[in-house]
Design a protein around this motif. Structure first.
Motif, short mmCIF file in Angstrom:
data_model
loop_
_atom_site.label_atom_id
_atom_site.label_comp_id
_atom_site.label_asym_id
_atom_site.label_seq_id
_atom_site.Cartn_x
_atom_site.Cartn_y
_atom_site.Cartn_z
N HIS A 50 0.81 -1.21 0.00
CA HIS A 50 0.00 0.00 0.00
C HIS A 50 0.85 1.26 0.00
O HIS A 50 0.43 2.29 -0.53
CB HIS A 50 -0.97 0.00 1.19
CG HIS A 50 -0.42 0.63 2.43
ND1 HIS A 50 0.28 -0.10 3.37
CD2 HIS A 50 -0.46 1.90 2.89
CE1 HIS A 50 0.63 0.71 4.35
NE2 HIS A 50 0.19 1.91 4.09
N ILE A 51 2.06 1.20 0.57
CA ILE A 51 2.86 2.41 0.68
C ILE A 51 3.34 2.92 -0.68
O ILE A 51 3.63 4.09 -0.84
CB ILE A 51 4.07 2.20 1.61
CG1 ILE A 51 4.91 1.02 1.13
CG2 ILE A 51 3.61 1.98 3.03
CD1 ILE A 51 6.24 0.93 1.84
N SER A 52 3.41 2.04 -1.65
CA SER A 52 3.95 2.46 -2.94
C SER A 52 2.85 2.94 -3.89
O SER A 52 3.15 3.50 -4.93
CB SER A 52 4.75 1.33 -3.57
OG SER A 52 3.94 0.19 -3.70
N ARG A 53 1.60 2.68 -3.52
CA ARG A 53 0.47 3.15 -4.33
C ARG A 53 0.65 2.80 -5.81
O ARG A 53 0.44 3.62 -6.70
CB ARG A 53 0.28 4.66 -4.19
CG ARG A 53 -0.01 5.10 -2.78
CD ARG A 53 -0.14 6.61 -2.68
NE ARG A 53 -0.38 7.05 -1.33
CZ ARG A 53 -1.58 7.13 -0.77
NH1 ARG A 53 -2.65 6.83 -1.46
NH2 ARG A 53 -1.72 7.54 0.47
N GLU A 54 1.08 1.57 -6.04
CA GLU A 54 1.39 1.18 -7.41
C GLU A 54 0.28 0.31 -7.99
O GLU A 54 -0.57 -0.18 -7.28
CB GLU A 54 2.71 0.41 -7.42
CG GLU A 54 2.69 -0.81 -6.51
CD GLU A 54 4.08 -1.25 -6.06
OE1 GLU A 54 5.07 -0.83 -6.67
OE2 GLU A 54 4.15 -2.02 -5.10
N SER A 55 0.35 0.14 -9.30
CA SER A 55 -0.54 -0.79 -9.99
C SER A 55 0.34 -1.86 -10.62
O SER A 55 1.25 -1.55 -11.39
CB SER A 55 -1.36 -0.07 -11.05
OG SER A 55 -2.09 -1.00 -11.81
N ILE A 56 0.08 -3.10 -10.25
CA ILE A 56 0.86 -4.21 -10.76
C ILE A 56 -0.06 -5.16 -11.50
O ILE A 56 -1.07 -5.61 -10.95
CB ILE A 56 1.58 -4.96 -9.63
CG1 ILE A 56 2.47 -4.02 -8.82
CG2 ILE A 56 2.40 -6.12 -10.19
CD1 ILE A 56 3.64 -3.47 -9.57
N LYS A 57 0.27 -5.46 -12.74
CA LYS A 57 -0.53 -6.37 -13.56
C LYS A 57 -1.99 -5.92 -13.62
O LYS A 57 -2.90 -6.75 -13.70
CB LYS A 57 -0.43 -7.80 -13.03
CG LYS A 57 0.98 -8.36 -13.06
CD LYS A 57 1.04 -9.82 -12.63
CE LYS A 57 2.46 -10.34 -12.70
NZ LYS A 57 2.57 -11.76 -12.33
N GLY A 58 -2.20 -4.62 -13.53
CA GLY A 58 -3.54 -4.08 -13.61
C GLY A 58 -4.29 -4.07 -12.29
O GLY A 58 -5.42 -3.58 -12.21
N PHE A 59 -3.67 -4.62 -11.23
CA PHE A 59 -4.29 -4.64 -9.91
C PHE A 59 -3.94 -3.38 -9.12
O PHE A 59 -2.82 -2.88 -9.20
CB PHE A 59 -3.80 -5.85 -9.10
CG PHE A 59 -4.40 -7.16 -9.51
CD1 PHE A 59 -3.72 -8.01 -10.36
CD2 PHE A 59 -5.65 -7.54 -9.03
CE1 PHE A 59 -4.28 -9.22 -10.74
CE2 PHE A 59 -6.21 -8.75 -9.40
CZ PHE A 59 -5.52 -9.59 -10.26
N THR A 60 -4.89 -2.89 -8.38
CA THR A 60 -4.67 -1.80 -7.44
C THR A 60 -5.31 -2.15 -6.11
O THR A 60 -6.21 -3.00 -6.05
CB THR A 60 -5.28 -0.48 -7.95
OG1 THR A 60 -6.68 -0.67 -8.14
CG2 THR A 60 -4.62 -0.02 -9.23
N ALA A 77 -10.64 -8.84 -15.55
CA ALA A 77 -9.87 -10.04 -15.18
C ALA A 77 -9.38 -10.79 -16.41
O ALA A 77 -10.07 -10.84 -17.44
CB ALA A 77 -10.74 -10.95 -14.32
N GLN A 78 -8.20 -11.38 -16.29
CA GLN A 78 -7.62 -12.21 -17.33
C GLN A 78 -7.45 -13.63 -16.79
O GLN A 78 -7.32 -13.84 -15.58
CB GLN A 78 -6.25 -11.67 -17.76
CG GLN A 78 -6.28 -10.23 -18.25
CD GLN A 78 -7.16 -10.08 -19.49
OE1 GLN A 78 -7.07 -10.88 -20.44
NE2 GLN A 78 -8.01 -9.06 -19.50
N GLU A 79 -7.42 -14.61 -17.70
CA GLU A 79 -7.29 -16.00 -17.26
C GLU A 79 -6.01 -16.21 -16.46
O GLU A 79 -5.99 -17.00 -15.50
CB GLU A 79 -7.31 -16.94 -18.46
CG GLU A 79 -8.67 -17.05 -19.14
CD GLU A 79 -8.65 -17.96 -20.34
OE1 GLU A 79 -8.79 -17.45 -21.46
OE2 GLU A 79 -8.47 -19.18 -20.14
N GLU A 80 -4.95 -15.50 -16.84
CA GLU A 80 -3.68 -15.67 -16.13
C GLU A 80 -3.69 -15.09 -14.72
O GLU A 80 -2.72 -15.25 -13.97
CB GLU A 80 -2.53 -15.05 -16.93
CG GLU A 80 -2.72 -13.60 -17.31
CD GLU A 80 -3.32 -13.44 -18.69
OE1 GLU A 80 -4.10 -14.33 -19.13
OE2 GLU A 80 -3.03 -12.41 -19.34
N ASP A 81 -4.77 -14.41 -14.35
CA ASP A 81 -4.89 -13.92 -12.97
C ASP A 81 -5.33 -15.02 -12.00
O ASP A 81 -5.32 -14.81 -10.79
CB ASP A 81 -5.91 -12.76 -12.91
CG ASP A 81 -5.48 -11.55 -13.70
OD1 ASP A 81 -6.38 -10.85 -14.24
OD2 ASP A 81 -4.26 -11.31 -13.80
#
Lengths: 111, 114
Positions: A50-60, A77-81
């Protein structure tokens, strides 16, 4: 005492649908919150914090101190998720940082 | 850079025996954490070592113990094994005992008690 609750053991969605994996926590101080992911046959790995407020692989994930929540979201959502997702909290107790994990939510994304 | 390594990958023991699991943290990480991942229970915190000392332990009986060596590698010992000790044991490491950057996990040791 600190506690992390992931109310859903299993979340099943179709590809392209929005996803929200819930995480609620109990902690009296300022927590450090994380999401970890474990894909099939792979090791548990950090997804985001949470401290980095980033988006990874489309997740927040947004920390809501009022609701003591840290829900993980993805608009499409993607199948690889498909994986096991764990919410984790790190907080100080008696001067030591005790890491606590939720029991995890299994996300299945259908084609 | 090598990640967190754990050995052995699999371990089969008989009830009442002792098991020893090993973990090498990422180079430069001084803290090692041990977790038990039993089916349906998620990750349960076992032990935390930093700079060679036990800093904290979870709600597990004393027959779960360990140590950290000068090179920061760690051992987890489980004495008087019980059937319910069967689980995946994960090791994680972090910088200096703070989890600001999250943990890096090993691939685990699968312990089976028969």
């Amino acid at each position: 005492a600190q506690r992390v609750t992931q109310p859903e053991k299993l979340l099943s969605v179709f590809k392209g649908a929005p996803v929200e994996l819930k995480c609620n926590y109990s902690y009296s101080g300022s927590p450090e919150l994380f999401w970890y992911v474990q894909y099939s046959r792979q090791r548990l790995q950090l997804l985001l914090r949470h401290i980095s407020r980033e988006s990874i692989k489309g997740f927040t994930a947004d920390l809501n101190k009022g609701e003591t929540s840290f829900h993980l979201k993805k608009p499409f959502a993607q199948e690889e998720d498909s994986a096991m997702y764990y919410c984790a909290l790190s907080g100080a107790s008696g001067g030591s940082y005790i890491p606590t994990f939720g029991r995890g939510t299994s996300l299945i994304v259908h084609p | 850079e090598a990640g967190v390594t754990q050995s052995p990958t699999h371990l089969i023991k008989t009830r009442g025996q002792q098991a020893t699991l090993r973990c090498s943290p990422i180079s430069g990480h001084t803290s090692v954490y041990w977790y038990q991942q039993a089916l349906g229970l998620g990750l349960q915190f076992l032990l935390w070592y930093d700079e060679g000392e036990e800093r904290n332990r979870g709600n597990f009986p004393p027959r779960f113990s360990g140590r950290q060596f000068p090179n920061y590698s760690s051992e987890l010992n489980v004495n008087a094994l019980e059937l319910e000790d069967s689980a995946l044991y994960l090791c994680a490491s972090s910088l200096e005992g703070r989890t600001h950057y999250g943990y890096t996990f090993g691939s685990g040791t699968r312990l089976t008690v028969v």
